[in-house]
Structure formats: structure tokens, C-alpha cells
Design a protein around this motif. Structure first.
Motif, PDB file in Angstrom:
ATOM      1  N   ASN A 195       0.822  -1.207   0.000  1.00 26.61           N
ATOM      2  CA  ASN A 195       0.000   0.000   0.000  1.00 26.61           C
ATOM      3  C   ASN A 195       0.856   1.257   0.000  1.00 26.61           C
ATOM      4  OD1 ASN A 195      -2.473   1.544   0.284  1.00 26.61           O
ATOM      5  ND2 ASN A 195      -1.818   1.941   2.387  1.00 26.61           N
ATOM      6  N   ALA A 196       0.791   2.018  -1.077  1.00 27.03           N
ATOM      7  CA  ALA A 196       1.413   3.341  -1.117  1.00 27.03           C
ATOM      8  C   ALA A 196       0.315   4.342  -0.751  1.00 27.03           C
ATOM      9  CB  ALA A 196       1.991   3.640  -2.494  1.00 27.03           C
ATOM     10  N   GLU A 216       7.865  -0.690  -6.707  1.00 24.92           N
ATOM     11  CA  GLU A 216       6.607  -1.429  -6.641  1.00 24.92           C
ATOM     12  C   GLU A 216       5.443  -0.580  -6.154  1.00 24.92           C
ATOM     13  OE1 GLU A 216       9.492  -2.440  -5.528  1.00 24.92           O
ATOM     14  OE2 GLU A 216       9.955  -4.285  -6.619  1.00 24.92           O
ATOM     15  N   GLY A 217       5.713   0.659  -5.763  1.00 24.84           N
ATOM     16  CA  GLY A 217       4.627   1.533  -5.342  1.00 24.84           C
ATOM     17  C   GLY A 217       3.773   2.042  -6.485  1.00 24.84           C
ATOM     18  N   PHE A 218       4.278   1.901  -7.717  1.00 26.94           N
ATOM     19  CA  PHE A 218       3.605   2.474  -8.885  1.00 26.94           C
ATOM     20  C   PHE A 218       2.831   1.397  -9.647  1.00 26.94           C
ATOM     21  CE2 PHE A 218       7.280   4.988  -7.794  1.00 26.94           C
ATOM     22  CZ  PHE A 218       6.808   6.285  -7.849  1.00 26.94           C
ATOM     23  N   ARG A 219       1.565   1.652  -9.922  1.00 23.50           N
ATOM     24  CA  ARG A 219       0.741   0.699 -10.684  1.00 23.50           C
ATOM     25  C   ARG A 219       1.200   0.622 -12.129  1.00 23.50           C
ATOM     26  NH1 ARG A 219      -5.248   1.861 -10.904  1.00 23.50           N
ATOM     27  NH2 ARG A 219      -5.561  -0.384 -11.146  1.00 23.50           N
ATOM     28  N   ASN A 220       1.614   1.745 -12.669  1.00 25.84           N
ATOM     29  CA  ASN A 220       1.997   1.819 -14.083  1.00 25.84           C
ATOM     30  C   ASN A 220       3.520   1.901 -14.181  1.00 25.84           C
ATOM     31  OD1 ASN A 220       2.496   2.478 -16.752  1.00 25.84           O
ATOM     32  ND2 ASN A 220       0.793   3.927 -16.914  1.00 25.84           N
ATOM     33  N   PRO A 221       4.175   0.913 -14.797  1.00 30.31           N
ATOM     34  CA  PRO A 221       5.636   0.952 -14.930  1.00 30.31           C
ATOM     35  C   PRO A 221       6.147   2.209 -15.618  1.00 30.31           C
ATOM     36  CG  PRO A 221       4.783  -1.214 -15.546  1.00 30.31           C
ATOM     37  CD  PRO A 221       3.596  -0.310 -15.370  1.00 30.31           C
ATOM     38  N   LEU A 222       5.318   2.806 -16.473  1.00 31.38           N
ATOM     39  CA  LEU A 222       5.746   4.020 -17.179  1.00 31.38           C
ATOM     40  C   LEU A 222       5.875   5.205 -16.225  1.00 31.38           C
ATOM     41  CD1 LEU A 222       3.657   3.791 -20.493  1.00 31.38           C
ATOM     42  CD2 LEU A 222       6.069   3.222 -20.129  1.00 31.38           C
ATOM     43  N   GLU A 243      11.563  -1.786   3.483  1.00 29.52           N
ATOM     44  CA  GLU A 243      11.953  -0.410   3.791  1.00 29.52           C
ATOM     45  C   GLU A 243      10.806   0.564   3.527  1.00 29.52           C
ATOM     46  OE1 GLU A 243      16.774  -0.418   3.034  1.00 29.52           O
ATOM     47  OE2 GLU A 243      15.440  -0.487   1.298  1.00 29.52           O
ATOM     48  N   MET A 244      10.042   0.299   2.488  1.00 26.27           N
ATOM     49  CA  MET A 244       8.861   1.129   2.219  1.00 26.27           C
ATOM     50  C   MET A 244       7.852   0.988   3.358  1.00 26.27           C
ATOM     51  SD  MET A 244       5.472   1.345   1.119  1.00 26.27           S
ATOM     52  CE  MET A 244       5.005  -0.195   0.339  1.00 26.27           C
ATOM     53  N   TYR A 245       7.670  -0.238   3.842  1.00 29.11           N
ATOM     54  CA  TYR A 245       6.758  -0.514   4.953  1.00 29.11           C
ATOM     55  C   TYR A 245       7.155   0.295   6.193  1.00 29.11           C
ATOM     56  CZ  TYR A 245       4.982  -3.233   8.947  1.00 29.11           C
ATOM     57  OH  TYR A 245       4.398  -3.626  10.126  1.00 29.11           O
ATOM     58  N   HIS A 246       8.449   0.444   6.423  1.00 31.30           N
ATOM     59  CA  HIS A 246       8.925   1.224   7.572  1.00 31.30           C
ATOM     60  C   HIS A 246       9.019   2.724   7.266  1.00 31.30           C
ATOM     61  CE1 HIS A 246       9.612  -2.138  10.226  1.00 31.30           C
ATOM     62  NE2 HIS A 246      10.234  -2.792   9.274  1.00 31.30           N
ATOM     63  N   MET A 247       8.628   3.127   6.047  1.00 31.66           N
ATOM     64  CA  MET A 247       8.484   4.538   5.654  1.00 31.66           C
ATOM     65  C   MET A 247       9.819   5.225   5.344  1.00 31.66           C
ATOM     66  SD  MET A 247       5.186   4.547   5.909  1.00 31.66           S
ATOM     67  CE  MET A 247       4.861   6.256   5.508  1.00 31.66           C
ATOM     68  N   ALA A 288       5.448   5.748  13.098  1.00 31.62           N
ATOM     69  CA  ALA A 288       5.390   4.991  11.836  1.00 31.62           C
ATOM     70  C   ALA A 288       4.351   3.879  11.866  1.00 31.62           C
ATOM     71  CB  ALA A 288       6.762   4.410  11.511  1.00 31.62           C
ATOM     72  N   LYS A 289       3.933   3.457  13.049  1.00 34.50           N
ATOM     73  CA  LYS A 289       2.943   2.394  13.147  1.00 34.50           C
ATOM     74  C   LYS A 289       1.589   2.811  12.585  1.00 34.50           C
ATOM     75  CE  LYS A 289       5.019   0.072  17.158  1.00 34.50           C
ATOM     76  NZ  LYS A 289       4.859  -0.268  18.595  1.00 34.50           N
ATOM     77  N   GLN A 290       1.411   4.103  12.355  1.00 35.14           N
ATOM     78  CA  GLN A 290       0.165   4.607  11.769  1.00 35.14           C
ATOM     79  C   GLN A 290       0.327   4.917  10.284  1.00 35.14           C
ATOM     80  OE1 GLN A 290      -2.062   7.341  14.727  1.00 35.14           O
ATOM     81  NE2 GLN A 290       0.080   7.516  15.303  1.00 35.14           N
ATOM     82  N   GLU A 291       1.343   4.335   9.664  1.00 33.47           N
ATOM     83  CA  GLU A 291       1.624   4.488   8.234  1.00 33.47           C
ATOM     84  C   GLU A 291       1.903   5.938   7.834  1.00 33.47           C
ATOM     85  OE1 GLU A 291       0.340   2.115   4.166  1.00 33.47           O
ATOM     86  OE2 GLU A 291      -0.696   1.722   6.042  1.00 33.47           O
ATOM     87  N   GLY A 292       2.692   6.605   8.664  1.00 29.39           N
ATOM     88  CA  GLY A 292       3.161   7.946   8.343  1.00 29.39           C
ATOM     89  C   GLY A 292       4.459   8.186   9.075  1.00 29.39           C
TER      90      GLY A 292
END
Length: 305
Positions: A195-196, A216-222, A243-247, A288-292
Motif C-alpha cells: 500500500n502506497a 513497486e509503489g507504482f501501478r503503471n511501470p511508465l 523499507e517502504m513498509y517502515h516509511m 510509523a505504526k500509523q503508516e506515516g
């Protein structure tokens, strides 16, 4: 107050830092806005108010160290006011009120005393409730405005989709001379690693023409390729799903050579130092536990140019 924000990295002079005081009781799963919060609610590891207050006060002290004027929201009882980035943003000399989740509308009232210091001609409010955007999805880069969005058919049912194409068009209408580029982001209410939540959860410029990115955060490779072409592969620091998960992409720049970063981001912080940057390491793992993280909890008002 004369606002001035054109990018993410110029010398910061004034900022709104959220507050963790009186955040209220632990939310129920039904009340949570993101999958990471749900994960910690279920695990019994949801952050405690006192720990979050302590983390945010350390960040405030870093700002004071660099002579940055720090504004804080007025405390609303039992209201989570940590993530000020969501409720509004500054582009150049204009304050733009975000169209946010209805349950969070009262958060803007807590910074009304700041808004009152801004000339009314420099305040913008979207003309329709159907125009959705939050500050975490909007990244300024001088003549560019990068905006995260979500174009899935389930947008209206996807609580982690915060900026729609109408929001992109609204920002574009305010700044017709800028290059506004939208990025379609992956969303998931089931797995925070997929989830981005906002664009700054998978991308952020830092330093001199560098950026942190999670492919992997982007739906469109372009969309991902657009940023590779713009910044150059050698100038991008790629972060893993963990690493993205940990922000890791949600750090915050005080200047092009000074950043505030979470102390556990060892690989990222070493890379930043290799770029001759000063890294002010702070504890922010509870927030960070609140996704921010750091960018989410700050709203820059004035930077030098």
C-alpha cells in the motif's frame, strides 16, 4: 505571513509540526484509516500517546536547532492531529486546504490561527466535495508538481485512495505554468507492504537532484520510468518493500544538505551521508505504526530560495 514553498529541499524557515497530545483511545479496526494501523491494533502494539509525544518533541528540538519557526496545532481533545501534511499544503505563496476524509475535517480548525495570518487572496479551497487530494500525494519540485493518485474502479470504496484525478486537475488549474505529472499508485487495505498510502510513501526528492523511490509503489511501470528518466538511475536510492513498509521515503529535508531521518534507517542514512548530507537521526518508529513518518507529520510554510 508570506508563504514560500517551491520544492522539498530548500532551506526551511517555518513549519507546522503535528501534535500527539490527546490523540484519544486506540481506534477500533472499523475506525482505522490504513492497513498498518489495523495490523498494530490487532497485534496489541498500537503506539502509546506518551511515546509519540516524546518522538515529536525530539523532532521539534531539531527544528529549533536549525532556527526553524515551529507552529503546532491547537489540541483538540481525543483527536489524532499528528499528520498535518494531510490537511493542507503550501505551493509557492498559496495555502491550499485539502479535501480530506470527512471524519478529519475538524483538524483544519486546529491550525486556523495560522491560516488567519495568511492574506485571504492567498488561500484556496476546492470548489467541490468531489475534488479529493491530500498533501502527502503532492510533491513539489520547482517547475514540476508530482501528484499521486489512484485510478482503480474501486476508488470510491478504497479508503487508502486519497487523491483522485479531479484533485490532480484542480491543482493543475491553479498552476497552469507548471508541469503537473500524476502517478497511479498501488493501494491495499489488506497488506501495508503493498500500500502506497500517498506518493511520499514511495517517492521523495532529497539533496541535489537525488530521490528515494520504491518501484513497486507504482501501478503503471511508465510512471516509475518517468522518474528514472527525469532523475537518472544513478541519482535514485531504491528502497525495498520492507523499507517502504517502515516509511524510508518519508524523511524530511531542512535543507538540500540537511535531513531528519528515522534512526533505524541504517542503509538509507549511510547513503545520505555518502552524498555529504547531515543526517539528524531521530526515533520515530512509534509514529510509523500509523503508516506515516516525518514528511507526513509536517507542513512546510516558508523555505528560502
Amino acid at each position: 505571513m508570506k508563504l514560500n514553498i517551491k520544492n522539498e529541499i530548500s532551506r526551511l524557515r517555518a513549519v507546522v509540526l503535528g501534535t500527539a497530545r490527546s490523540v484519544g483511545p486506540i481506534p477500533t479496526i472499523e475506525e482505522a484509516y490504513d492497513p498498518k494501523s489495523i495490523e498494530h491494533i490487532k497485534a496489541g502494539t498500537y503506539p502509546k500517546e506518551k511515546d509519540m509525544i516524546a518522538e515529536m518533541e525530539i523532532v521539534a528540538s531539531v527544528f529549533e536547532k536549525y532556527d526553524v519557526k515551529v507552529f503546532r496545532p491547537e489540541v483538540i481533545k481525543d483527536c489524532n492531529q499528528i499528520f498535518t501534511r494531510d490537511i493542507g499544503l503550501v505551493i509557492e505563496d498559496k495555502f491550499i486546504k485539502s479535501n480530506i476524509l470527512p471524519d478529519r475535517e475538524k483538524e483544519i480548525e486546529a491550525i486556523q490561527y495560522i491560516i488567519d495570518e495568511i492574506h485571504p487572496d492567498n488561500i484556496r479551497v476546492a470548489p467541490s466535495d468531489n475534488i479529493h487530494f491530500e498533501g502527502g500525494d503532492i510533491i513539489l519540485h520547482n517547475d514540476h508538481i508530482f501528484i499521486g493518485t489512484y485510478t482503480g474502479d474501486d476508488y470510491s470504496d478504497c479508503i487508502v485512495a486519497r487523491t483522485n484525478l479531479k484533485g490532480v486537475e484542480y491543482i493543475k488549474s491553479l498552476y497552469p505554468d507548471k508541469k503537473v505529472k500524476a502517478f497511479d499508485l498501488n493501494k491495499s487495505m489488506k497488506d501495508p507492504r503493498d500500500n502506497a498510502l500517498h506518493l511520499d510513501c514511495c517517492f521523495q526528492p532529497v539533496g541535489k537532484n537525488k530521490a528515494i523511490i520504491h518501484k513497486e509503489g507504482f501501478r503503471n511501470p511508465l510512471d516509475y520510468q518517468y522518474l528514472v528518466d527525469y532523475f537518472g538511475t544513478e541519482n535514485l536510492f531504491h528502497i525495498s518493500k520492507e523499507e517502504m513498509y517502515h516509511m524510508n521515503s518519508n524523511i524530511f529535508s531542512i535543507a538540500e544538505d540537511i535531513v531528519i531521518s528515522e534512526k533505524n534507517f541504517h542503509r538509507l542514512n549511510n547513503w545520505l551521508r555518502s552524498m555529504d548530507m547531515i543526517v539528524e537521526e531521530v526515533p520515530y518508529a512509534e509514529i510509523a505504526k500509523q503508516e506515516g513518518l516525518l514528511r507526513c507529520s509536517t507542513m512546510p510554510l516558508i523555505r528560502d530560495y
